[in-house]
Design an enzyme around this catalytic site. Structure first.
Site, PDB file in Angstrom:
ATOM      1  N   ASP A   1     -15.994  35.388 -22.291  1.00  0.00           N
ATOM      2  CA  ASP A   1     -16.010  35.810 -20.568  1.00  0.00           C
ATOM      3  C   ASP A   1     -15.115  36.222 -20.383  1.00  0.00           C
ATOM      4  OD1 ASP A   1     -17.037  36.343 -18.239  1.00  0.00           O
ATOM      5  OD2 ASP A   1     -17.580  34.561 -17.219  1.00  0.00           O
TER       6      ASP A   1
ATOM      7  N   ARG B   1     -17.691  26.082 -19.438  1.00  0.00           N
ATOM      8  CA  ARG B   1     -18.451  26.764 -19.605  1.00  0.00           C
ATOM      9  C   ARG B   1     -18.367  28.587 -20.216  1.00  0.00           C
ATOM     10  NH1 ARG B   1     -16.536  26.769 -14.725  1.00  0.00           N
ATOM     11  NH2 ARG B   1     -15.526  28.222 -13.578  1.00  0.00           N
ATOM     12  N   ASN B   2     -17.210  28.460 -19.705  1.00  0.00           N
ATOM     13  CA  ASN B   2     -16.955  29.957 -20.707  1.00  0.00           C
ATOM     14  C   ASN B   2     -16.050  29.984 -22.707  1.00  0.00           C
ATOM     15  OD1 ASN B   2     -17.408  31.642 -18.929  1.00  0.00           O
ATOM     16  ND2 ASN B   2     -15.595  31.038 -17.299  1.00  0.00           N
TER      17      ASN B   2
ATOM     18  N   ASP C   1     -10.222  32.402 -15.220  1.00  0.00           N
ATOM     19  CA  ASP C   1     -11.987  31.634 -15.751  1.00  0.00           C
ATOM     20  C   ASP C   1     -11.533  30.550 -16.623  1.00  0.00           C
ATOM     21  OD1 ASP C   1     -14.202  31.598 -14.241  1.00  0.00           O
ATOM     22  OD2 ASP C   1     -15.191  32.863 -14.981  1.00  0.00           O
TER      23      ASP C   1
HETATM   24  P1  ADP Z   1     -20.775  35.309 -16.940  1.00  0.00           P
HETATM   25  O1  ADP Z   1     -19.371  36.128 -16.703  1.00  0.00           O
HETATM   26  O2  ADP Z   1     -21.640  36.046 -16.292  1.00  0.00           O
HETATM   27  O3  ADP Z   1     -20.180  33.900 -16.341  1.00  0.00           O
HETATM   28  P2  ADP Z   1     -20.072  34.365 -20.088  1.00  0.00           P
HETATM   29  O4  ADP Z   1     -19.605  35.363 -20.254  1.00  0.00           O
HETATM   30  O5  ADP Z   1     -19.953  33.729 -19.559  1.00  0.00           O
HETATM   31  O6  ADP Z   1     -20.889  35.166 -18.057  1.00  0.00           O
HETATM   32  O7  ADP Z   1     -21.806  33.668 -20.449  1.00  0.00           O
HETATM   33  C1  ADP Z   1     -22.672  33.100 -19.519  1.00  0.00           C
HETATM   34  C2  ADP Z   1     -23.339  32.350 -20.378  1.00  0.00           C
HETATM   35  O8  ADP Z   1     -24.095  32.886 -21.449  1.00  0.00           O
HETATM   36  C3  ADP Z   1     -21.979  31.510 -21.144  1.00  0.00           C
HETATM   37  O9  ADP Z   1     -21.907  30.151 -20.469  1.00  0.00           O
HETATM   38  C4  ADP Z   1     -22.983  30.334 -22.460  1.00  0.00           C
HETATM   39  O10 ADP Z   1     -23.278  30.087 -22.477  1.00  0.00           O
HETATM   40  C5  ADP Z   1     -23.561  32.214 -23.022  1.00  0.00           C
HETATM   41  N1  ADP Z   1     -23.324  33.325 -23.820  1.00  0.00           N
HETATM   42  C6  ADP Z   1     -22.347  34.338 -23.367  1.00  0.00           C
HETATM   43  N2  ADP Z   1     -21.651  34.589 -24.779  1.00  0.00           N
HETATM   44  C7  ADP Z   1     -22.655  34.331 -25.633  1.00  0.00           C
HETATM   45  C8  ADP Z   1     -22.503  34.472 -27.353  1.00  0.00           C
HETATM   46  N3  ADP Z   1     -21.455  35.425 -27.542  1.00  0.00           N
HETATM   47  N4  ADP Z   1     -23.406  33.776 -27.579  1.00  0.00           N
HETATM   48  C9  ADP Z   1     -24.097  32.709 -27.425  1.00  0.00           C
HETATM   49  N5  ADP Z   1     -23.891  32.242 -26.029  1.00  0.00           N
HETATM   50  C10 ADP Z   1     -23.090  33.500 -24.997  1.00  0.00           C
HETATM   51 MG    MG Z   2     -19.177  32.908 -17.033  1.00  0.00          MG
END
Ligand code: ADP
Ligand code: MG
Length: 315
Positions: free
Chosen positions: A180, A166-167, A162
């Site tokens: 992620d 965005r990740n 993935d």
């Molecule tokens: P999902 O599995 O639901 O896609 P993610 O882990 O990608 O979840 O997190 C979703 C969003 O949250 C990311 O795209 C980012 O914008 C924000 N995010 C995630 N982890 C962090 C972090 N450690 N610090 C700041 N923002 C974060």
């Molecule tokens: Mg994500």
């Protein structure tokens, strides 16, 4: 050594088996207590997860530590299995270009956990890039850091599945980290790909052709997704040029209403069509991106060789 043992030992077990032994839990830095977590704001939401910024403030003086907390949107046994794996995987990774695991937080009774990670104040590349006008060399430096994190992940025999802007999270103007690990899978030694069985929503516009056709995920399919991520970085995550948008503006997509996106996508890729090369990319970058999108996975570069390429490019 003690911390290492605690990291390996499951904090949620410690808490659920001995709910009254606050003393031992208090000394374990990976155990976070729910009552000390103060919600600040929601950081982001994906399909299954939700990430929230909290202040962890046991002293209750407002001076606590900011942490990013990931939890499942809905609890469901099937997803929950993958959720525990996501936590275990992140726990085992230590690299400067991978988001740091901090611990977890258990409900009373040892029920589902929240994953606590370091908070990256600048959010994902998708939030960060459109707001700046980063020069090309800066973009290439980020790309190289992503390759370093991916190279480490692959050395531990995990495929991410993935990888997308965005990740990728931004720590500061000169450091990005991969986050992620929700779709990450372990590939046993001697095997080269992982075949997914679950369907449901997947980030198809980042997927290699063999992932779309046969659900075969491999180290080389991560390289394809890296090519798409590189494309996103070079377009500075401009929404109008996002991979889904570019595809949907192709005539075939517009004509074939009702047909499944994946079917059309496969058709386009089989005709040799790829995302266009972003405007200011040098010829070497264009070639490199196209090699990441080779139809034959064995023709794609690996992350080690990509790191070297970027080193020579941005110096
Ligand atoms: P999902 O599995 O639901 O896609 P993610 O882990 O990608 O979840 O997190 C979703 C969003 O949250 C990311 O795209 C980012 O914008 C924000 N995010 C995630 N982890 C962090 C972090 N450690 N610090 C700041 N923002 C974060
Ligand atoms: Mg994500």
């Amino acid at each position: 050594e003690l911390i290492e043992l605690m990291r390996k030992g499951q904090c949620f077990v410690i808490q659920s088996v001995m709910p009254s032994s606050e003393a031992s839990a208090n000394t374990d830095p990976t155990v976070f207590h729910k009552r000390y977590l103060k919600q600040v704001r929601i950081l982001g939401e994906g399909h299954f997860g939700k990430v929230t910024l909290y202040l962890y403030d046991p002293a209750n003086d407002g001076k606590g530590e900011q942490v990013a907390v990931k939890s499942l949107k809905q609890e469901n046994d099937k997803i929950s299995d993958g959720w525990m794996k996501e936590i275990e995987i992140l726990k085992s990774l230590y690299h400067s270009n991978i988001v740091k695991y901090k611990g977890c937080c258990t409900e009373l009774g040892g029920q589902v956990v929240q994953l606590i990670m370091e908070y990256l104040p600048l959010g994902s590349l998708k939030d960060y890039l459109p707001k700046r006008n980063l020069p090309l060399s800066h973009c290439l430096m980020f790309a190289q850091q992503i390759c370093q994190g991916m190279n480490y992940l692959h050395s531990k025999r995990y495929v991410h599945r993935d990888l997308a802007a965005r990740n990728v999270l931004v720590e500061n103007d000169s450091l990005v980290k991969i986050g992620d690990f929700g779709l990450t899978k372990y590939i046993p030694e001697g095997e080269i790909y992982y075949r997914v069985r679950e369907d449901g929503d997947s980030p198809v516009f980042w997927y290699a052709i063999e992932c779309l056709k046969e659900s075969k995920f491999s180290f080389s399919s991560d390289v394809w997704s890296f090519g798409v991520t590189l494309y996103e970085i070079l377009t500075r995550c401009d929404r109008r040029q996002s991979p889904p948008d570019v595809c949907h503006h192709r005539p075939l997509f517009q004509e074939a209403q009702g047909q499944m996106t994946v079917v059309i996508l496969i058709k386009l890729l089989e005709q040799g069509l790829r995302l266009p090369c972003p405007k200011d990319s040098p010829h070497e970058v264009k070639i490199l991106m196209e090699r990441c999108w080779s139809a034959d996975p064995s023709e794609r570069p690996d992350f080690e060789s990509l790191i070297k390429k970027f080193q020579s490019l941005h110096n």
